[in-house]
Design an enzyme around this catalytic site. Sequence first.
Site, mmCIF file in Angstrom:
data_model
loop_
_atom_site.group_PDB
_atom_site.id
_atom_site.type_symbol
_atom_site.label_atom_id
_atom_site.label_comp_id
_atom_site.label_asym_id
_atom_site.label_seq_id
_atom_site.Cartn_x
_atom_site.Cartn_y
_atom_site.Cartn_z
ATOM 1 N N ARG A 1 7.316 -19.035 52.917
ATOM 2 C CA ARG A 1 6.770 -20.211 53.614
ATOM 3 C C ARG A 1 7.813 -20.797 54.570
ATOM 4 N NH1 ARG A 1 8.083 -25.321 54.853
ATOM 5 N NH2 ARG A 1 9.013 -25.570 52.786
ATOM 6 N N ASP A 2 8.832 -21.442 54.040
ATOM 7 C CA ASP A 2 9.818 -22.105 54.905
ATOM 8 C C ASP A 2 10.517 -21.072 55.779
ATOM 9 O OD1 ASP A 2 11.331 -24.131 55.987
ATOM 10 O OD2 ASP A 2 12.192 -24.819 54.102
ATOM 11 N N CYS B 1 12.509 -25.286 60.401
ATOM 12 C CA CYS B 1 11.274 -26.041 60.578
ATOM 13 C C CYS B 1 11.077 -26.227 62.072
ATOM 14 C CB CYS B 1 11.358 -27.392 59.868
ATOM 15 S SG CYS B 1 9.928 -28.440 60.204
ATOM 16 N N HIS C 1 19.167 -26.678 53.805
ATOM 17 C CA HIS C 1 19.270 -25.706 54.900
ATOM 18 C C HIS C 1 20.759 -25.519 55.222
ATOM 19 C CE1 HIS C 1 14.964 -25.226 56.137
ATOM 20 N NE2 HIS C 1 14.875 -26.215 55.267
HETATM 21 P P1 HMG Z 1 -3.109 -34.385 63.220
HETATM 22 O O1 HMG Z 1 -3.298 -33.781 64.581
HETATM 23 O O2 HMG Z 1 -2.655 -35.803 63.138
HETATM 24 O O3 HMG Z 1 -4.387 -34.208 62.268
HETATM 25 O O4 HMG Z 1 -2.090 -33.450 62.439
HETATM 26 P P2 HMG Z 1 -5.883 -34.438 62.442
HETATM 27 O O5 HMG Z 1 -6.383 -34.793 61.107
HETATM 28 O O6 HMG Z 1 -6.156 -35.345 63.617
HETATM 29 O O7 HMG Z 1 -6.438 -32.971 62.808
HETATM 30 C C1 HMG Z 1 -6.102 -32.295 64.000
HETATM 31 C C2 HMG Z 1 -6.629 -30.877 63.923
HETATM 32 O O8 HMG Z 1 -5.978 -30.172 62.871
HETATM 33 C C3 HMG Z 1 -8.134 -30.797 63.615
HETATM 34 O O9 HMG Z 1 -8.607 -29.602 64.219
HETATM 35 C C4 HMG Z 1 -8.153 -30.631 62.125
HETATM 36 O O10 HMG Z 1 -9.299 -30.003 61.646
HETATM 37 C C5 HMG Z 1 -6.937 -29.731 61.910
HETATM 38 P P3 HMG Z 1 -9.327 -29.611 65.652
HETATM 39 O O11 HMG Z 1 -10.495 -30.556 65.479
HETATM 40 O O12 HMG Z 1 -8.314 -30.124 66.629
HETATM 41 O O13 HMG Z 1 -9.682 -28.172 65.849
HETATM 42 N N1 HMG Z 1 -6.369 -29.899 60.573
HETATM 43 C C6 HMG Z 1 -6.136 -28.888 59.729
HETATM 44 N N2 HMG Z 1 -6.348 -27.557 59.810
HETATM 45 C C7 HMG Z 1 -6.001 -26.814 58.755
HETATM 46 N N3 HMG Z 1 -5.448 -27.316 57.631
HETATM 47 C C8 HMG Z 1 -5.217 -28.630 57.509
HETATM 48 C C9 HMG Z 1 -5.570 -29.465 58.580
HETATM 49 N N4 HMG Z 1 -5.471 -30.789 58.775
HETATM 50 C C10 HMG Z 1 -5.966 -31.044 59.990
HETATM 51 N N5 HMG Z 1 -4.662 -29.099 56.390
HETATM 52 C C11 HMG Z 1 -1.303 -32.538 60.357
HETATM 53 C C12 HMG Z 1 -1.659 -33.782 61.137
HETATM 54 C C13 HMG Z 1 -0.571 -32.978 59.115
HETATM 55 C C14 HMG Z 1 -2.586 -31.805 59.990
HETATM 56 C C15 HMG Z 1 -0.431 -31.614 61.249
HETATM 57 O O14 HMG Z 1 0.583 -32.370 61.847
HETATM 58 C C16 HMG Z 1 0.154 -30.492 60.456
HETATM 59 O O15 HMG Z 1 -0.519 -29.595 59.993
HETATM 60 N N6 HMG Z 1 1.488 -30.478 60.292
HETATM 61 C C17 HMG Z 1 2.131 -29.472 59.477
HETATM 62 C C18 HMG Z 1 3.570 -29.521 59.728
HETATM 63 C C19 HMG Z 1 4.285 -28.463 58.896
HETATM 64 O O16 HMG Z 1 3.685 -27.661 58.201
HETATM 65 N N7 HMG Z 1 5.635 -28.472 59.017
HETATM 66 C C20 HMG Z 1 6.432 -27.548 58.319
HETATM 67 C C21 HMG Z 1 6.460 -27.777 56.853
HETATM 68 S S1 HMG Z 1 7.491 -29.153 56.397
HETATM 69 C C22 HMG Z 1 9.078 -28.468 56.255
HETATM 70 O O17 HMG Z 1 9.299 -27.345 56.636
HETATM 71 C C23 HMG Z 1 10.148 -29.275 55.557
HETATM 72 C C24 HMG Z 1 10.380 -28.788 54.128
HETATM 73 O O18 HMG Z 1 10.775 -27.430 54.115
HETATM 74 C C25 HMG Z 1 11.468 -29.627 53.461
HETATM 75 C C26 HMG Z 1 12.733 -29.743 54.319
HETATM 76 O O19 HMG Z 1 13.317 -28.723 54.708
HETATM 77 O O20 HMG Z 1 13.081 -30.890 54.570
HETATM 78 C C27 HMG Z 1 9.127 -28.921 53.274
HETATM 79 MG MG MG Z 2 12.794 -26.730 54.506
#
Ligand code: HMG
Ligand code: MG
Length: 302
Positions: free
Chosen positions: A13-14, A237, A206
């Site tokens: 994933r990450d 990320c 990281h």
């Molecule tokens: P948004 O644009 O505010 O959401 O995004 P929305 O609710 O307005 O929806 C926008 C569009 O996304 C819509 O589709 C929704 O259906 C779709 P459209 O009508 O435009 O075609 N949508 C989804 N589709 C699939 N699955 C879903 C989903 N939700 C909405 N669950 C949102 C907000 C949170 C959805 C977006 O910003 C997002 O998906 N972000 C993910 C970010 C991410 O995954 N980042 C990496 C992981 S975090 C990380 O790596 C850190 C970590 O490792 C720890 C560390 O290292 O610190 C964990």
């Molecule tokens: Mg991470």
Amino acid sequence: MSDQVRIVEVGPRDGLQNEKTFVSPEARIEFVKALVGAGLHTVEVGSFVSPKAIPKMQGSDQVFLGVRDLPGEFHVLVPNEKGYEGAKAVGAKVIAVFASASEGFSRANINCSVAESIERFKPVIARAQADGVKVRGYVSCVLGCPYDGEVDVQAVVDVTTTLWDLGCYEVSLGDTIGVGTPTKARALLRACAEAVPMKSLAMHFHDTYGQALANIYAGLEEGARVIDSAAGGLGGCPYAPGATGNVGTEDVVYMLEGMGIATGIDMDKLLAATNTISALIGRPPVSRVASALNASRTIAHS
Ligand code: HMG
Ligand code: MG
């Protein structure tokens, strides 16, 4: 430090979410199988997030279905109720919600404030609890933020406490951009352990500035026993510019075994898994131990 340490492998994933190359769900399934075969019991295998936000995680449903019957515990990331429905549909038993200790990263990563993200997680966690699904919590930017700079320890403690109080069984502290140093990591763990038992805090460091192993060592001395790592040091990320991979699983395993802490992980099999995925994404592993072992084997065979 002789007690057991638990490793949470986050490479699929990450690791893969930020690689240039899209790795197919089939290849990701093989990667997870190889990791499990190497002895990694807990593996984060994908995320149910917007495909526009994180295109490389498309097909996480397929990946989960392809690995769920293997002996192990497989986690998926869920940002909201839509994501929860996806995770539930494939039968996920453990999900991870992810909040930030800093506002800038929260906005960039999940398009809402920290407080709004907590509100979003409340129904997700409540539904998960009703369904018997375990929830892990992440806090990002615990030792610095790419947008806001310094992050207050109290801000980290607050979000950590909130996630714990909402029912997360473990909170993983993410040094998302790898800027922490051992004294800061130690102080942070000590502060968070005032609110959450140390055994329920994970170190998700990281390695951007090469500090991850040193920070983990400081955390181990402090009593922390859960380590997130990625095979080959994959990862980063997309919303944390410049952030490189998680600490390499090989590096963690080498350090722990060298300290007499058994991990149950077969280094040869782990290295084989790393080398296969590295070939697919077209770059050698950044894990120091993986590079060293590959180099020594090349010499041995020449
Ligand atoms: P948004 O644009 O505010 O959401 O995004 P929305 O609710 O307005 O929806 C926008 C569009 O996304 C819509 O589709 C929704 O259906 C779709 P459209 O009508 O435009 O075609 N949508 C989804 N589709 C699939 N699955 C879903 C989903 N939700 C909405 N669950 C949102 C907000 C949170 C959805 C977006 O910003 C997002 O998906 N972000 C993910 C970010 C991410 O995954 N980042 C990496 C992981 S975090 C990380 O790596 C850190 C970590 O490792 C720890 C560390 O290292 O610190 C964990
Ligand atoms: Mg991470």
